[in-house]
Design an enzyme around this catalytic site. Structure first.
Site, PDB file in Angstrom:
ATOM      1  N   ASP A 283      -2.581  -2.872   0.983  1.00 44.20           N
ATOM      2  CA  ASP A 283      -2.175  -1.497   1.239  1.00 44.20           C
ATOM      3  C   ASP A 283      -0.748  -1.638   1.743  1.00 44.20           C
ATOM      4  OD1 ASP A 283      -1.459   0.871   2.643  1.00 44.20           O
ATOM      5  OD2 ASP A 283      -3.557   1.452   2.578  1.00 44.20           O
ATOM      6  N   HIS A 284       0.224  -1.276   0.924  1.00 41.83           N
ATOM      7  CA  HIS A 284       1.588  -1.674   1.279  1.00 41.83           C
ATOM      8  C   HIS A 284       2.078  -1.002   2.559  1.00 41.83           C
ATOM      9  CE1 HIS A 284       2.924   2.018  -0.810  1.00 41.83           C
ATOM     10  NE2 HIS A 284       4.049   1.884  -0.150  1.00 41.83           N
TER      11      HIS A 284
ATOM     12  N   ASP B  76      -4.950   8.745  -3.848  1.00 42.48           N
ATOM     13  CA  ASP B  76      -3.660   8.072  -3.926  1.00 42.48           C
ATOM     14  C   ASP B  76      -3.089   7.772  -2.536  1.00 42.48           C
ATOM     15  OD1 ASP B  76      -1.410   7.120  -5.507  1.00 42.48           O
ATOM     16  OD2 ASP B  76      -0.300   8.844  -4.731  1.00 42.48           O
TER      17      ASP B  76
ATOM     18  N   HIS C 246      -3.370   4.788   2.621  1.00 39.74           N
ATOM     19  CA  HIS C 246      -2.221   4.760   3.528  1.00 39.74           C
ATOM     20  C   HIS C 246      -2.429   5.618   4.782  1.00 39.74           C
ATOM     21  CE1 HIS C 246      -0.617   2.851   0.091  1.00 39.74           C
ATOM     22  NE2 HIS C 246      -0.117   3.905  -0.519  1.00 39.74           N
TER      23      HIS C 246
HETATM   24  C1  BG6 Z   1       1.753   4.641  -3.492  1.00 38.44           C
HETATM   25  C2  BG6 Z   1       1.301   5.875  -4.200  1.00 38.44           C
HETATM   26  O1  BG6 Z   1       0.663   3.866  -3.089  1.00 38.44           O
HETATM   27  O2  BG6 Z   1       2.506   5.012  -2.350  1.00 38.44           O
HETATM   28  C3  BG6 Z   1       2.480   6.739  -4.593  1.00 38.44           C
HETATM   29  O3  BG6 Z   1       0.572   5.519  -5.360  1.00 38.44           O
HETATM   30  C4  BG6 Z   1       3.335   7.033  -3.384  1.00 38.44           C
HETATM   31  O4  BG6 Z   1       2.061   7.945  -5.193  1.00 38.44           O
HETATM   32  C5  BG6 Z   1       3.670   5.753  -2.640  1.00 38.44           C
HETATM   33  O5  BG6 Z   1       4.515   7.671  -3.840  1.00 38.44           O
HETATM   34  C6  BG6 Z   1       4.365   6.051  -1.345  1.00 38.44           C
HETATM   35  O6  BG6 Z   1       4.849   4.868  -0.804  1.00 38.44           O
HETATM   36  P1  BG6 Z   1       6.132   4.854   0.114  1.00 38.44           P
HETATM   37  O7  BG6 Z   1       6.243   3.434   0.554  1.00 38.44           O
HETATM   38  O8  BG6 Z   1       7.282   5.317  -0.708  1.00 38.44           O
HETATM   39  O9  BG6 Z   1       5.840   5.803   1.226  1.00 38.44           O
END
Ligand code: BG6
Length: 516
Positions: free
Chosen positions: A205-206, A263, A268
Site C-alpha cells: 500500500d504505497h 481504489d 490508503h
Molecule cells: C492509487 C490509486 O492507489 O493512489 C489512484 O489507484 C490514486 O487512483 C493514487 O490517484 C493516489 O496516490 P497519491 O500517492 O498520488 O496520493
C-alpha cells in the site's frame, strides 16, 4: 545530492534514515509487468534512486518480464528514458546509471507459458554468476491481479520459489488492488500461501511508504506529550481527507470496476485511520505494529445494514467542471466509462471505533477525484473549552493537522492573544514543515518500500489478516451499495469538495468539514 538543513547539528533522517539501516543482501529484483506503466513511472526510477544513494547492495540485478519484445539493450534504453522522465532526482547521473544498467536484463514472454519461466531461470542464474546475486530473488508482481495465480504457479513449477528459511531468500511483492472484495482477497491469500509463507509476502500500500505517514508513528510514539491527550477524553472528532485534483486519467476500465471505495478507501484511507487510532505497539517490529493496526480494524463498528450505510455514507460522482482553472469533463464523459455509470468517485463516511480509547469519537473520512486541490491530511479536533474566560473573541477548539501531502508537515491550531489592549483571543497556527526542517528531497514511497522488501522488513506492508479485515469492513458497504439499496452517488461539479450531502453528514452531528 545537494542538501540543506536548517539545523546542521540535528541528524537528518531523510538523508540518514534509509542509509542508517543495513544495505540489503545481494539479490535480483524481477519485475513482472516490466514494460508496464508502473515499472516506467515508479519501480525503475525508485531502484535507480536507491542506487544513486548507495542503498543497494553491490551485487544486484533487475530483470523485467513482459510480453513485449525487447533485447536487453532496448530495455535499458527504454528504462533510461523512463528514469530521465520520472526520477525525482534530475539530471540522471550517467555513471550511476551505467553501473545500474549493467545489471539490467529483460526476459520476453507470456505469463502463462512455462518456457518464459525456464528462460527467466537462466537469466537469474546468469545474474548469480556475473553479478553475484547469490540466488536471492524479489519477485515484484506489477501486473493485473488476474495474472497473479498463473505467475505464482509457474514460478513454483519452475522451481524459482524457495521455502522461507531454506537457502537463498524468495520474496513476492504484490501490487494493489489486493482483490476486488473479501472473497477474492481471501482467494488470493490462499493462493499466495500455497506457494510461499506469509513471511515472504509483501502486500503494497504505497501510502505506507510515504514519509509523512511513517512520521505518524514517530510523532505519536517518540513524543511524550501527545499520547496522554490522544483519546476520547480530549478528542472530539477526527477528520481524514484524501483529496485529488486528478480525475481517473486513462484508467476508465479499471476505475469503473473499482470506484473510490476499492481504489482509495479500502486501502490508503483505512491505513491512515489505523495509524492514527492504534495503540502503542509492544515493540517496533512488523508483527507488533500490524497487530495493533488489526485491532483498530476489528474495533470499527461495521456498516452492514442499508439503514446504517444510508445514515453514515455519502457517495458522489463528478460532473463537468473546472479544476485549477481548467475545464474538465465529467466522469461519464471519460474514456472507458459507461454512460449512466453509477461508479462513485467521491466518498464521505462516518466510522466509530468501539474501544476504550475511541468510544464516542467519530472518524469522518472523505476521498475523491476532481476536488479543488490535492490534499491529504489527518485533522485531530480536540474538545472545546469547559469554560471560557475571554468572551470578547471567538475561540475554536484546538486542531492538530498532519499534512500528508502535498505540503508535508504538522500544524497545531491554538488561541493567541491579539496584540493591544484587553484579552482578545484569536486562532493561530504553529507550523512544522518537512521541507524547511529537513530539505526537500523526500524519498519516494516506492524507494522505501522496495528497500524494506529487499531487507525483509514487513512493517510497512499489509498482513493477510489486516487486508481481510479491511475488506470485511468495505464489503458490508459494497454489498448495500451494489444491491442498489438506496445509496447512489450524488453528482458534484468537478473542482468542488463533493456533493452537499457530504456537508450534511457532518452538519447532522453539529460539525463541519475543515476548510482546506
Ligand atoms: C492509487 C490509486 O492507489 O493512489 C489512484 O489507484 C490514486 O487512483 C493514487 O490517484 C493516489 O496516490 P497519491 O500517492 O498520488 O496520493
Amino acid at each position: 545530492m545537494a542538501y540543506s538543513s536548517e539545523h546542521d547539528e540535528i541528524p537528518n533522517p531523510l538523508r540518514a534514515g534509509l542509509r542508517g539501516d543495513a544495505v540489503p543482501e545481494p539479490c535480483a529484483v524481477v519485475v513482472f509487468g516490466g514494460s508496464g506503466d508502473l515499472a516506467h513511472r515508479k519501480i525503475l526510477p525508485a531502484l535507480y534512486n536507491l542506487a544513486l544513494n548507495a542503498h543497494l547492495p553491490a551485487a544486484f540485478g533487475v530483470v523485467g518480464v513482459s510480453r513485449s519484445e525487447y533485447t536487453d539493450e532496448q530495455y535499458r534504453a527504454e528504462m533510461r528514458e523512463a528514469v530521465g522522465r520520472f526520477s525525482r532526482t534530475q539530471p540522471v547521473q550517467e555513471d550511476v546509471w551505467k553501473d545500474f544498467a549493467a545489471g539490467l536484463r529483460y526476459c520476453a514472454g507470456s505469463f502463462d507459458d512455462p518456457s518464459t519461466y525456464r528462460r527467466l531461470g537462466e537469466v537469474l542464474q546468469e545474474l548469480d554468476r556475473t553479478r553475484a546475486t547469490r540466488g536471492n530473488r524479489l519477485f515484484y508482481l506489477a501486473t493485473p491481479p488476474s495474472t497473479f495465480p498463473v505467475i505464482l504457479r509457474n514460478l513454483k513449477d519452475a522451481g524459482l520459489i524457495n521455502k522461507d528459511g531454506e537457502g537463498p531468500f524468495t520474496r513476492v511483492v504484490v501490487e494493489k488492488p489486493f482483490g476486488h472484495d473479501l472473497a477474492s482477497a481471501r482467494e488470493l491469500n490462499r493462493l499466495l500461501l500455497q506457494v510461499c509463507d506469509e513471511k515472504q509476502i509483501f502486500r503494497i500500500d504505497h501510502y505506507l511508504g510515504k514519509e509523512t505517514v511513517q512520521n505518524l508513528l514517530v510523532f505519536r510514539f517518540a513524543n511524550a506529550i501527545f499520547e496522554p491527550v490522544w483519546n476520547r477524553r480530549y478528542v472530539d472528532q477526527v477528520q481524514i481527507t484524501a483529496g485529488e485534483e486528478l480525475g481517473i486519467e486513462q484508467r476508465g476500465g479499471y476505475y469503473e470496476e473499482a470506484g473510490v471505495l476499492r481504489d482509495m478507501l479500502q486501502n490508503h484511507v483505512l491505513q491512515l485511520l489505523t495509524l492514527t487510532a492504534m495503540e502503542p505497539p509492544v515493540a517496533f517490529d512488523a508483527d507488533a505494529v500490524r497487530d495493533e493496526k488489526l485491532k483498530v480494524l476489528r474495533a470499527i463498528v461495521p456498516l452492514d445494514s442499508p439503514e446504517q450505510v444510508r445514515k453514515r455514507l455519502v457517495l458522489g460522482q463528478y460532473r463537468e467542471g473546472s479544476v485549477a482553472g481548467m475545464g474538465v469533463p465529467g466522469y461519464q464523459q471519460e474514456k472507458g466509462v459507461a454512460p449512466g455509470s453509477k461508479t462513485p468517485t467521491f466518498v464521505a463516511l462516518k466510522l466509530c471505533i468501539n474501544n476504550w480509547r475511541w468510544d464516542g469519537v467519530p472518524f469522518y473520512l472523505r476521498s475523491g477525484k476532481r476536488l479543488p486541490k490535492r490534499a491529504t491530511e489527518i485533522a485531530v479536533h480536540f474538545s472545546g473549552l469547559p469554560h471560557s474566560l475571554f468572551d470578547n473573541g471567538p475561540t475554536q477548539p484546538n486542531v492538530l493537522i498532519i499534512h500528508v501531502q502535498p505540503e508535508e508537515g504538522i500544524t497545531l491550531r491554538f488561541a493567541a492573544k491579539v496584540p493591544g489592549e484587553g484579552y482578545r483571543p484569536r486562532m493561530v497556527s504553529m507550523d512544522f514543515r518537512y521541507g524547511t526542517a529537513f530539505g526537500n528531497s523526500t524519498p519516494e514511497a516506492y524507494e522505501r518500500l522496495l528497500l524494506d522488501a529487499m531487507r525483509g522488513d514487513q512493517t510497512l506492508f499489509t498482513r493477510k489478516d489486516e487486508v481481510e479485515a479491511a475488506w470485511r469492513l468495505i464489503d458490508g458497504i459494497l454489498q448495500v451499495v451494489e444491491r442498489g439499496e438506496g445509496v447512489v452517488p450524488y453528482p458534484y461539479p468537478a473542482g468542488t469538495w463533493g456533493p452537499s450531502e457530504a456537508d450534511a453528514l457532518l452538519a447532522a452531528d453539529g460539525r463541519q468539514w475543515r476548510r482546506l
